[in-house]
Motif scaffolding. Structure first.
Motif, PDB file in Angstrom:
ATOM      1  N   ALA A   7       0.835  -1.206   0.000  1.00 31.05           N
ATOM      2  CA  ALA A   7       0.000   0.000   0.000  1.00 31.05           C
ATOM      3  C   ALA A   7       0.871   1.258   0.000  1.00 31.05           C
ATOM      4  CB  ALA A   7      -0.928   0.003   1.212  1.00 31.05           C
ATOM      5  N   SER A   8       1.961   1.218   0.744  1.00 28.41           N
ATOM      6  CA  SER A   8       2.871   2.367   0.779  1.00 28.41           C
ATOM      7  C   SER A   8       3.494   2.614  -0.587  1.00 28.41           C
ATOM      8  CB  SER A   8       3.982   2.135   1.807  1.00 28.41           C
ATOM      9  OG  SER A   8       3.429   2.006   3.093  1.00 28.41           O
ATOM     10  N   LEU A   9       3.948   1.545  -1.235  1.00 30.82           N
ATOM     11  CA  LEU A   9       4.545   1.700  -2.564  1.00 30.82           C
ATOM     12  C   LEU A   9       3.531   2.237  -3.572  1.00 30.82           C
ATOM     13  CD1 LEU A   9       6.742  -1.526  -2.729  1.00 30.82           C
ATOM     14  CD2 LEU A   9       7.544   0.832  -2.484  1.00 30.82           C
ATOM     15  N   HIS A  10       2.288   1.717  -3.490  1.00 32.58           N
ATOM     16  CA  HIS A  10       1.237   2.235  -4.380  1.00 32.58           C
ATOM     17  C   HIS A  10       1.014   3.728  -4.136  1.00 32.58           C
ATOM     18  CE1 HIS A  10      -0.322  -1.147  -6.643  1.00 32.58           C
ATOM     19  NE2 HIS A  10      -0.346  -1.894  -5.560  1.00 32.58           N
ATOM     20  N   ARG A  11       0.938   4.103  -2.881  1.00 32.77           N
ATOM     21  CA  ARG A  11       0.660   5.506  -2.550  1.00 32.77           C
ATOM     22  C   ARG A  11       1.790   6.429  -3.001  1.00 32.77           C
ATOM     23  NH1 ARG A  11      -1.629   9.404  -3.299  1.00 32.77           N
ATOM     24  NH2 ARG A  11      -1.866  11.032  -1.762  1.00 32.77           N
ATOM     25  N   ILE A  12       3.041   6.009  -2.799  1.00 32.02           N
ATOM     26  CA  ILE A  12       4.176   6.812  -3.255  1.00 32.02           C
ATOM     27  C   ILE A  12       4.160   6.931  -4.778  1.00 32.02           C
ATOM     28  CG2 ILE A  12       6.698   6.920  -3.413  1.00 32.02           C
ATOM     29  CD1 ILE A  12       6.714   5.464  -0.643  1.00 32.02           C
ATOM     30  N   GLY A  13       3.858   5.834  -5.455  1.00 32.27           N
ATOM     31  CA  GLY A  13       3.751   5.870  -6.921  1.00 32.27           C
ATOM     32  C   GLY A  13       2.664   6.815  -7.385  1.00 32.27           C
ATOM     33  N   ASP A  14       1.516   6.768  -6.730  1.00 26.79           N
ATOM     34  CA  ASP A  14       0.418   7.682  -7.075  1.00 26.79           C
ATOM     35  C   ASP A  14       0.824   9.135  -6.855  1.00 26.79           C
ATOM     36  OD1 ASP A  14      -1.156   5.486  -7.629  1.00 26.79           O
ATOM     37  OD2 ASP A  14      -2.312   5.608  -5.761  1.00 26.79           O
ATOM     38  N   LEU A  15       1.478   9.377  -5.743  1.00 27.33           N
ATOM     39  CA  LEU A  15       1.932  10.731  -5.423  1.00 27.33           C
ATOM     40  C   LEU A  15       2.892  11.253  -6.496  1.00 27.33           C
ATOM     41  CD1 LEU A  15       2.065  13.023  -3.195  1.00 27.33           C
ATOM     42  CD2 LEU A  15       4.147  11.860  -2.428  1.00 27.33           C
ATOM     43  N   LEU A  16       3.833  10.419  -6.888  1.00 27.31           N
ATOM     44  CA  LEU A  16       4.778  10.833  -7.934  1.00 27.31           C
ATOM     45  C   LEU A  16       4.062  11.119  -9.255  1.00 27.31           C
ATOM     46  CD1 LEU A  16       7.768   8.396  -7.334  1.00 27.31           C
ATOM     47  CD2 LEU A  16       7.721  10.860  -6.919  1.00 27.31           C
ATOM     48  N   ARG A  17       3.181  10.198  -9.638  1.00 27.97           N
ATOM     49  CA  ARG A  17       2.498  10.313 -10.927  1.00 27.97           C
ATOM     50  C   ARG A  17       1.505  11.483 -10.957  1.00 27.97           C
ATOM     51  NH1 ARG A  17       0.574   5.795 -10.791  1.00 27.97           N
ATOM     52  NH2 ARG A  17      -1.531   6.298 -10.110  1.00 27.97           N
ATOM     53  N   GLU A  18       0.710  11.630  -9.894  1.00 34.30           N
ATOM     54  CA  GLU A  18      -0.385  12.603  -9.906  1.00 34.30           C
ATOM     55  C   GLU A  18       0.005  13.985  -9.399  1.00 34.30           C
ATOM     56  OE1 GLU A  18      -3.475  10.670  -7.698  1.00 34.30           O
ATOM     57  OE2 GLU A  18      -3.529   8.974  -9.082  1.00 34.30           O
ATOM     58  N   ASP A  19       0.913  14.045  -8.429  1.00 34.52           N
ATOM     59  CA  ASP A  19       1.225  15.334  -7.804  1.00 34.52           C
ATOM     60  C   ASP A  19       2.576  15.907  -8.220  1.00 34.52           C
ATOM     61  OD1 ASP A  19      -1.191  15.092  -6.479  1.00 34.52           O
ATOM     62  OD2 ASP A  19      -0.285  14.246  -4.680  1.00 34.52           O
ATOM     63  N   VAL A  20       3.582  15.053  -8.373  1.00 32.09           N
ATOM     64  CA  VAL A  20       4.921  15.556  -8.673  1.00 32.09           C
ATOM     65  C   VAL A  20       5.141  15.724 -10.175  1.00 32.09           C
ATOM     66  CG1 VAL A  20       7.395  15.089  -8.459  1.00 32.09           C
ATOM     67  CG2 VAL A  20       5.865  14.605  -6.533  1.00 32.09           C
ATOM     68  N   ALA A  21       4.871  14.675 -10.954  1.00 30.38           N
ATOM     69  CA  ALA A  21       5.169  14.720 -12.395  1.00 30.38           C
ATOM     70  C   ALA A  21       4.525  15.903 -13.110  1.00 30.38           C
ATOM     71  CB  ALA A  21       4.773  13.401 -13.052  1.00 30.38           C
ATOM     72  N   PRO A  22       3.260  16.238 -12.865  1.00 28.63           N
ATOM     73  CA  PRO A  22       2.659  17.361 -13.587  1.00 28.63           C
ATOM     74  C   PRO A  22       3.322  18.716 -13.300  1.00 28.63           C
ATOM     75  CG  PRO A  22       0.949  16.008 -12.599  1.00 28.63           C
ATOM     76  CD  PRO A  22       2.269  15.527 -12.055  1.00 28.63           C
ATOM     77  N   ASP A  23       3.970  18.864 -12.151  1.00 25.99           N
ATOM     78  CA  ASP A  23       4.585  20.136 -11.783  1.00 25.99           C
ATOM     79  C   ASP A  23       6.029  20.280 -12.247  1.00 25.99           C
ATOM     80  OD1 ASP A  23       2.280  21.045 -10.609  1.00 25.99           O
ATOM     81  OD2 ASP A  23       2.849  20.416  -8.587  1.00 25.99           O
ATOM     82  N   LEU A  24       6.584  19.252 -12.830  1.00 29.47           N
ATOM     83  CA  LEU A  24       7.983  19.344 -13.261  1.00 29.47           C
ATOM     84  C   LEU A  24       8.096  20.157 -14.546  1.00 29.47           C
ATOM     85  CD1 LEU A  24       9.111  15.731 -12.402  1.00 29.47           C
ATOM     86  CD2 LEU A  24       9.608  17.826 -11.157  1.00 29.47           C
ATOM     87  N   LYS A  25       9.186  20.866 -14.672  1.00 31.91           N
ATOM     88  CA  LYS A  25       9.353  21.835 -15.763  1.00 31.91           C
ATOM     89  C   LYS A  25       9.711  21.206 -17.103  1.00 31.91           C
ATOM     90  CE  LYS A  25       8.922  25.398 -12.955  1.00 31.91           C
ATOM     91  NZ  LYS A  25       7.582  25.525 -12.517  1.00 31.91           N
ATOM     92  N   THR A  26      10.405  20.070 -17.098  1.00 35.72           N
ATOM     93  CA  THR A  26      10.827  19.487 -18.374  1.00 35.72           C
ATOM     94  C   THR A  26      10.105  18.162 -18.620  1.00 35.72           C
ATOM     95  OG1 THR A  26      12.655  18.231 -17.422  1.00 35.72           O
ATOM     96  CG2 THR A  26      13.128  20.511 -18.093  1.00 35.72           C
ATOM     97  N   PRO A  27       9.829  17.855 -19.875  1.00 33.59           N
ATOM     98  CA  PRO A  27       9.167  16.583 -20.194  1.00 33.59           C
ATOM     99  C   PRO A  27       9.995  15.367 -19.750  1.00 33.59           C
ATOM    100  CG  PRO A  27       9.095  18.059 -22.079  1.00 33.59           C
ATOM    101  CD  PRO A  27       9.973  18.706 -21.056  1.00 33.59           C
TER     102      PRO A  27
END
Length: 148
Positions: A7-27
């Motif tokens: 569950a922790s790994l799923h949640r960290i993955g979701d956080l990276l995909r949904e919250d972190v990746a969209p805010d990054l400046k480069t593709p």
């Protein structure tokens, strides 16, 4: 909800995909973070399935070895019957993998012997099993325990 590794790994993955990746400046960075998220999901699924897959595979291999041992003769037949009556030495992944490796080596010997002996039905059953176990270890569908 109980905190588990998967569950922790799923949640960290979701956080990276949904919250972190969209805010990054480069593709490139965004894609790298999404890839890391996918790897975390694969790891989470592996943690959840690891013991069950190996226990099931070992039991199925033992059943095939028992069938082959009943059909064949000689020293190999005795080794196959002995392996068919064996049990997993424990539930640690390393123990299950070692036992799986031992049983698979015997299955290879049994497979060759059934082919040489013309035991077509048993030979076909071993081929079906080999296909089944490879599909069982393939990446399963992503499961998100948080319902997102």
């Amino acid at each position: 909800m109980r905190l588990t590794i998967e569950a922790s790994l799923h949640r960290i993955g979701d956080l990276l995909r949904e919250d972190v990746a969209p805010d990054l400046k480069t593709p490139f960075l965004g894609q790298s973070v999404r890839m890391a998220s996918g790897l975390l999901t694969i790891c989470a699924n592996w943690v959840d399935d690891a013991a069950a897959i190996r226990v099931d595979e070992n039991a199925a291999i033992r059943a095939l070895l028992g069938e082959a041992g009943a059909e064949l003769a000689g020293g190999l037949a005795g080794r196959l019957r002995e392996a068919a009556d064996s049990r997993d030495p424990g539930l640690r992944i390393s123990q299950l993998d070692a036992e799986n490796h031992r049983l698979r080596l015997l299955l290879i010997e049994a497979h060759a012997a059934t082919e040489d002996a013309g035991l077509a039905a048993l030979n076909a059953a071993i081929w079906r099993f080999l296909e089944h176990i490879e599909l069982g270890r393939a990446q399963r569908e992503q499961v998100n325990p948080f319902g997102k």
